[in-house]
Motif scaffolding. Structure first.
Motif, PDB file in Angstrom:
ATOM      1  N   LEU A   1      36.522  27.805  41.870  1.00  0.00           N
ATOM      2  CA  LEU A   1      35.296  27.552  42.613  1.00  0.00           C
ATOM      3  C   LEU A   1      35.515  27.865  44.084  1.00  0.00           C
ATOM      4  O   LEU A   1      36.571  27.590  44.642  1.00  0.00           O
ATOM      5  N   GLY A   2      34.502  28.436  44.723  1.00  0.00           N
ATOM      6  CA  GLY A   2      34.573  28.756  46.147  1.00  0.00           C
ATOM      7  C   GLY A   2      35.726  29.658  46.513  1.00  0.00           C
ATOM      8  O   GLY A   2      36.486  29.352  47.432  1.00  0.00           O
ATOM      9  N   PRO A   3      35.895  30.778  45.805  1.00  0.00           N
ATOM     10  CA  PRO A   3      37.033  31.648  46.124  1.00  0.00           C
ATOM     11  C   PRO A   3      36.946  32.195  47.545  1.00  0.00           C
ATOM     12  O   PRO A   3      35.858  32.491  48.050  1.00  0.00           O
ATOM     13  N   THR A   4      38.096  32.277  48.180  1.00  0.00           N
ATOM     14  CA  THR A   4      38.184  32.843  49.525  1.00  0.00           C
ATOM     15  C   THR A   4      39.186  33.989  49.507  1.00  0.00           C
ATOM     16  O   THR A   4      40.094  34.021  48.687  1.00  0.00           O
ATOM     17  N   VAL A   5      38.994  34.917  50.415  1.00  0.00           N
ATOM     18  CA  VAL A   5      39.914  36.040  50.563  1.00  0.00           C
ATOM     19  C   VAL A   5      40.405  36.047  52.004  1.00  0.00           C
ATOM     20  O   VAL A   5      39.607  36.002  52.938  1.00  0.00           O
TER      21      VAL A   5
ATOM     22  N   PRO B   1      30.352  32.323  44.560  1.00  0.00           N
ATOM     23  CA  PRO B   1      30.475  30.872  44.393  1.00  0.00           C
ATOM     24  C   PRO B   1      31.602  30.478  43.437  1.00  0.00           C
ATOM     25  O   PRO B   1      32.139  29.388  43.523  1.00  0.00           O
ATOM     26  N   TRP B   2      31.955  31.372  42.503  1.00  0.00           N
ATOM     27  CA  TRP B   2      33.031  31.097  41.560  1.00  0.00           C
ATOM     28  C   TRP B   2      33.616  32.412  41.060  1.00  0.00           C
ATOM     29  O   TRP B   2      33.000  33.461  41.188  1.00  0.00           O
ATOM     30  N   ALA B   3      34.806  32.318  40.481  1.00  0.00           N
ATOM     31  CA  ALA B   3      35.472  33.500  39.938  1.00  0.00           C
ATOM     32  C   ALA B   3      36.266  33.092  38.707  1.00  0.00           C
ATOM     33  O   ALA B   3      36.713  31.950  38.594  1.00  0.00           O
ATOM     34  N   SER B   4      36.440  34.032  37.812  1.00  0.00           N
ATOM     35  CA  SER B   4      37.217  33.787  36.599  1.00  0.00           C
ATOM     36  C   SER B   4      38.223  34.913  36.411  1.00  0.00           C
ATOM     37  O   SER B   4      37.882  35.983  35.925  1.00  0.00           O
ATOM     38  N   GLY B   5      39.449  34.684  36.862  1.00  0.00           N
ATOM     39  CA  GLY B   5      40.499  35.680  36.702  1.00  0.00           C
ATOM     40  C   GLY B   5      40.560  36.732  37.786  1.00  0.00           C
ATOM     41  O   GLY B   5      41.604  37.283  38.064  1.00  0.00           O
ATOM     42  N   ARG B   6      39.423  37.027  38.390  1.00  0.00           N
ATOM     43  CA  ARG B   6      39.380  38.021  39.465  1.00  0.00           C
ATOM     44  C   ARG B   6      38.283  37.640  40.451  1.00  0.00           C
ATOM     45  O   ARG B   6      37.304  37.002  40.091  1.00  0.00           O
ATOM     46  N   VAL B   7      38.500  38.032  41.704  1.00  0.00           N
ATOM     47  CA  VAL B   7      37.562  37.719  42.776  1.00  0.00           C
ATOM     48  C   VAL B   7      36.936  39.021  43.284  1.00  0.00           C
ATOM     49  O   VAL B   7      37.652  39.975  43.594  1.00  0.00           O
ATOM     50  N   LYS B   8      35.623  39.048  43.340  1.00  0.00           N
ATOM     51  CA  LYS B   8      34.904  40.201  43.875  1.00  0.00           C
ATOM     52  C   LYS B   8      34.995  40.155  45.398  1.00  0.00           C
ATOM     53  O   LYS B   8      34.596  39.177  46.021  1.00  0.00           O
ATOM     54  N   ALA B   9      35.558  41.207  45.977  1.00  0.00           N
ATOM     55  CA  ALA B   9      35.753  41.265  47.424  1.00  0.00           C
ATOM     56  C   ALA B   9      34.943  42.399  48.037  1.00  0.00           C
ATOM     57  O   ALA B   9      34.745  43.441  47.413  1.00  0.00           O
TER      58      ALA B   9
ATOM     59  N   ALA C   1      43.796  35.878  47.602  1.00  0.00           N
ATOM     60  CA  ALA C   1      42.587  35.284  47.031  1.00  0.00           C
ATOM     61  C   ALA C   1      42.945  33.864  46.607  1.00  0.00           C
ATOM     62  O   ALA C   1      43.909  33.656  45.871  1.00  0.00           O
ATOM     63  N   ASP C   2      42.189  32.911  47.094  1.00  0.00           N
ATOM     64  CA  ASP C   2      42.486  31.507  46.845  1.00  0.00           C
ATOM     65  C   ASP C   2      41.180  30.791  46.527  1.00  0.00           C
ATOM     66  O   ASP C   2      40.109  31.378  46.564  1.00  0.00           O
ATOM     67  N   GLY C   3      41.256  29.520  46.264  1.00  0.00           N
ATOM     68  CA  GLY C   3      40.067  28.719  45.983  1.00  0.00           C
ATOM     69  C   GLY C   3      40.459  27.464  45.235  1.00  0.00           C
ATOM     70  O   GLY C   3      41.630  27.157  45.078  1.00  0.00           O
ATOM     71  N   ASN C   4      39.460  26.742  44.756  1.00  0.00           N
ATOM     72  CA  ASN C   4      39.683  25.510  44.005  1.00  0.00           C
ATOM     73  C   ASN C   4      39.824  25.861  42.526  1.00  0.00           C
ATOM     74  O   ASN C   4      38.843  26.030  41.815  1.00  0.00           O
ATOM     75  N   LYS C   5      41.066  25.962  42.084  1.00  0.00           N
ATOM     76  CA  LYS C   5      41.370  26.328  40.710  1.00  0.00           C
ATOM     77  C   LYS C   5      41.131  25.114  39.803  1.00  0.00           C
ATOM     78  O   LYS C   5      41.730  24.066  39.999  1.00  0.00           O
ATOM     79  N   LEU C   6      40.220  25.291  38.834  1.00  0.00           N
ATOM     80  CA  LEU C   6      39.901  24.171  37.944  1.00  0.00           C
ATOM     81  C   LEU C   6      40.794  24.110  36.724  1.00  0.00           C
ATOM     82  O   LEU C   6      41.269  23.073  36.326  1.00  0.00           O
ATOM     83  N   PHE C   7      41.008  25.248  36.069  1.00  0.00           N
ATOM     84  CA  PHE C   7      41.901  25.315  34.909  1.00  0.00           C
ATOM     85  C   PHE C   7      42.193  26.729  34.567  1.00  0.00           C
ATOM     86  O   PHE C   7      41.639  27.635  35.062  1.00  0.00           O
TER      87      PHE C   7
END
Length: 121
Positions: free
Chosen positions: A15-19, A37-45, A115-121
């Motif tokens: 959630l809330g991925p940052t680059v 707002p969220w990412a799954s495995g990869r972050v769109k930059a 790429a970082d953020g709040n990793k849920l699982f």
């Protein structure tokens, strides 16, 4: 349902991925960011290049290399294009974005990104 399918195929939910990218001294990269707002495995930059990157330096391709050394994503860049460039980065990790001049096969510049953020699982 779509979120469950995405998690099944994409890995961890962030959630809330940052680059983060220190582009201050780069002759090629001006900014690398994300507003998803969220990412799954990869972050769109979103990538912005300096005004001379594609014209004077001949950048025509960007390649994302993951920490393991494998190619993660690639995109072409048009001459004169400095914004509106989309790349995908590995979520919750470091990568290197390499700017390539495909005419003469040279690496014009590299940029380390996180790429970082709040990793849920």
């Amino acid at each position: 349902m779509a979120l469950v399918v995405a998690l099944g195929f994409g890995g961890c939910l962030t959630l809330g991925p940052t680059v983060t990218a220190d582009t201050g001294n780069s002759a090629v990269f001006e900014q690398v960011s994300s507003d998803e707002p969220w990412a799954s495995g990869r972050v769109k930059a979103s990538v912005n290049l300096t005004p001379s990157a594609t014209t004077d330096q001949g950048v025509s391709k960007l390649v994302v290399i993951s920490e393991s050394g494998s190619s993660f994503d690639t995109t072409t860049v048009e001459t004169g294009q400095t914004s509106g460039i989309t790349l995908y980065l590995p979520a919750n990790g470091n990568a290197t974005v390499t700017a390539v001049n495909t005419v003469n096969g040279t690496v014009v510049g590299t940029q380390t990104v996180t790429a970082d953020g709040n990793k849920l699982f």
